[in-house]
Design a protein around this motif. Structure first.
Motif, mmCIF file in Angstrom:
data_model
loop_
_atom_site.group_PDB
_atom_site.id
_atom_site.type_symbol
_atom_site.label_atom_id
_atom_site.label_comp_id
_atom_site.label_asym_id
_atom_site.label_seq_id
_atom_site.Cartn_x
_atom_site.Cartn_y
_atom_site.Cartn_z
ATOM 1 N N LEU A 34 0.922 -1.203 0.033
ATOM 2 C CA LEU A 34 -0.026 0.070 0.085
ATOM 3 C C LEU A 34 0.895 1.142 -0.071
ATOM 4 C CD1 LEU A 34 -2.864 -0.901 2.512
ATOM 5 C CD2 LEU A 34 -2.693 -1.315 0.091
ATOM 6 N N ILE A 35 2.147 1.195 0.876
ATOM 7 C CA ILE A 35 3.046 2.305 0.776
ATOM 8 C C ILE A 35 3.363 2.638 -0.860
ATOM 9 C CG2 ILE A 35 5.052 3.199 1.465
ATOM 10 C CD1 ILE A 35 4.415 1.624 4.254
ATOM 11 N N ALA A 36 3.968 1.392 -1.118
ATOM 12 C CA ALA A 36 4.449 1.499 -2.514
ATOM 13 C C ALA A 36 3.468 2.034 -3.563
ATOM 14 C CB ALA A 36 4.956 0.118 -2.997
ATOM 15 N N GLY A 37 2.227 1.548 -3.530
ATOM 16 C CA GLY A 37 1.306 2.041 -4.574
ATOM 17 C C GLY A 37 0.821 3.445 -4.112
ATOM 18 N N LEU A 38 0.442 3.686 -3.049
ATOM 19 C CA LEU A 38 -0.101 5.151 -2.920
ATOM 20 C C LEU A 38 1.230 6.301 -3.033
ATOM 21 C CD1 LEU A 38 -1.980 4.293 0.310
ATOM 22 C CD2 LEU A 38 -3.032 5.322 -1.705
ATOM 23 N N SER A 39 2.607 5.666 -2.883
ATOM 24 C CA SER A 39 3.425 6.775 -2.876
ATOM 25 C C SER A 39 4.216 6.793 -4.186
ATOM 26 C CB SER A 39 4.576 6.600 -1.921
ATOM 27 O OG SER A 39 5.152 5.497 -1.962
ATOM 28 N N GLY A 40 4.051 5.749 -5.036
ATOM 29 C CA GLY A 40 4.447 5.705 -6.457
ATOM 30 C C GLY A 40 6.084 5.238 -6.399
ATOM 31 N N MET A 41 6.357 4.660 -5.212
ATOM 32 C CA MET A 41 7.723 4.054 -5.114
ATOM 33 C C MET A 41 7.752 2.378 -5.418
ATOM 34 S SD MET A 41 8.467 4.068 -0.970
ATOM 35 C CE MET A 41 8.031 6.069 -0.705
ATOM 36 N N ASP A 42 8.772 2.040 -5.762
ATOM 37 C CA ASP A 42 9.041 0.596 -5.761
ATOM 38 C C ASP A 42 8.713 -0.242 -4.384
ATOM 39 O OD1 ASP A 42 11.927 -0.003 -4.758
ATOM 40 O OD2 ASP A 42 12.290 1.668 -6.197
#
Length: 165
Positions: A34-42
């Motif tokens: 969820l952190i990756a998806g919401l922030s746009g990071m890998d």
């Protein structure tokens, strides 16, 4: 003829607490996606962020704050917030059994003693005690089932929202 509720086997109860911890940590780790998806990071970078935040509360706060950014679609935001809300509802039970002392009365009946101070208006409450009985075991089993359902729902959201797996 029914007598007083019988405490579950203590070793069996500890096994249940272990299963609760497994279900909890397995589900909490999905916050990485969820952190990756919401922030746009890998996912690798999101893992570093996740591990740098040292409490569940901080990790959930981050996910919720990222979801509240204007760039997040309202339906996506609502979905993520519903998932984190469900996780939080399970936190109290998990915390109860992970931040307590296990004790036995003079008859060998197990109980928990919370290691928390409840600060009231004019007094402190310390050492709330609860029996380890069938009801307590049932509550843990229910929490494990709920965490498994949350886990499945988070995975479904990860896939449907196109977040890094």
């Amino acid at each position: 003829m029914t007598g007083p509720p019988q405490p579950p086997d203590f070793d069996g109860f500890l096994l249940l607490v272990g299963k609760l911890n497994y279900a909890w940590t397995n589900t909490e780790s999905l916050l990485i996606h969820l952190i990756a998806g919401l922030s746009g990071m890998d996912k690798e970078t999101a893992t570093v962020v996740f591990l740098t935040l040292n409490t569940t509360r901080a990790r959930i706060d981050l996910v919720e704050r990222l979801s509240k950014l204007e760039r997040t679609a309202p339906t996506e935001r609502q979905r993520v917030l519903a998932l984190t809300g469900r996780i939080q509802k399970q936190a109290a039970l998990r915390n109860r059994y992970n931040h307590c002392i296990y004790a036995f009365d003079s008859e060998g009946n197990p109980r928990t003693i919370l290691m928390r101070i409840a600060d009231r208006k004019d007094r402190l409450m310390i050492g709330q005690s609860d029996p380890l009985d069938d009801a307590a075991a049932g509550n843990i089993e229910t929490a494990i089932e709920k965490l498994a359902a949350i886990n499945r729902d988070i995975w479904q959201a990860i896939r449907e929202l196109g977040y890094p797996e």
